[in-house]
Design an enzyme around this catalytic site. Sequence first.
Site, PDB file in Angstrom:
ATOM      1  N   SER A 117       0.692  -1.281  -0.076  1.00 14.18           N
ATOM      2  CA  SER A 117      -0.131   0.390   0.166  1.00 14.18           C
ATOM      3  C   SER A 117       0.839   1.202   0.320  1.00 14.18           C
ATOM      4  CB  SER A 117      -1.005  -0.292   1.398  1.00 14.18           C
ATOM      5  OG  SER A 117      -2.069   0.745   0.694  1.00 14.18           O
ATOM      6  N   ASP A 141       0.014  -4.569  -4.079  1.00 19.38           N
ATOM      7  CA  ASP A 141      -1.596  -3.730  -4.211  1.00 19.38           C
ATOM      8  C   ASP A 141      -1.176  -2.351  -4.491  1.00 19.38           C
ATOM      9  OD1 ASP A 141      -4.339  -4.206  -5.128  1.00 19.38           O
ATOM     10  OD2 ASP A 141      -4.846  -3.777  -3.872  1.00 19.38           O
ATOM     11  N   HIS A 291      -8.039  -5.104  -0.935  1.00 22.20           N
ATOM     12  CA  HIS A 291      -6.693  -4.646  -0.254  1.00 22.20           C
ATOM     13  C   HIS A 291      -6.109  -4.613   0.542  1.00 22.20           C
ATOM     14  CE1 HIS A 291      -3.319  -1.799  -1.181  1.00 22.20           C
ATOM     15  NE2 HIS A 291      -3.541  -0.939  -0.062  1.00 22.20           N
TER      16      HIS A 291
END
Length: 336
Positions: A117, A141, A291
């Site tokens: 992230s 991601d 996520h």
Amino acid sequence: MFPTRVLRSTLQKLPHRETVPMAYDLHMPQRSLFQNLNEKHTEPIVFLHGIFGSKKSYELDSKMIAHGTHTPVYTVDIRNHGQTSHAMPFNYDTLAQDVKEFCHVQGLKSVKLVGYSLGAKISMLAALKYPELVKSAVIIDNAPVKQPYIELYMKQYVKSMLHVLEEAKIKTTDKDWKNKASDAMKKFLPNGVIRKNLLVNLVNKKPDGFESPVVNFDEGLIQFLNPIRQMEEAAVKDVTDWPEESTEGLKYNGPVKFIKGLKSPFINEEGMTKIQDIFPNNEFANVNSSHDILDQRPTEYVKIICDFFNAHRYESAPSNTIIGHKDFKTTIDMRV
């Protein structure tokens, strides 16, 4: 009645620091029976967490990666997180510079990056700006583009944490303080996994060695280890940003593995196009997850990381250190 919300104009500001020393933990691999197994200790892994995470967030996973790749793993606290100093700015260029400085201080001349992230964007930028430092990377991601469409997620994180500090005002002596904080956050974050991750940074006493110019434990209230009030804007605008000017014309040709959550909005079509352009030596692994890959698919993502680094580890290794090569010397060290 006046609102209890602290006005931004009255907030104590964080100091401005170009770089900060990053707190870290080092996870060493288990000893191998093969004494000359090419562990590449000169190319360790540096694991960068997501927003409001810490070096403790995925400690067990990092140990598994160290053992699975026969490589030391540094887990670090990004500035304004965990045990690392509270300071501004919080933009990606500064955060990538912190990583470079960390490697310099630790004497690391070549590293493999793992970023999730927020940490994924930092890792991508570090690879682009300091390719001589970054051997390879796993990006979990995220994409190298501006993402205004995820600002809502960031706002909900911040609102939930501010609600605990400014509305719930839970005393440090309350035996049920963590459950009460979780209940207070439900108004903005119904997802229990996300709340659990944010609550890792919530404490009812000042940790040993922790210093902050703005987090006050003298109030007798539980506190986050992040300067939430000072980061309110940065956590939304800076985290969803991408430094287009400082990366214009840059490409990273080293191997990069992208792990994409099939139910996540973080890597969209624009992001895929940009990845293909500036990270031409890329591989993709899709996982059936939102996520929150690290929580929903822990075994799967750890295996993907280990398989990737193991596949690329021997590119510059002497042939006599590669298991299975005809020149491999099977010297065994029984001191395990």
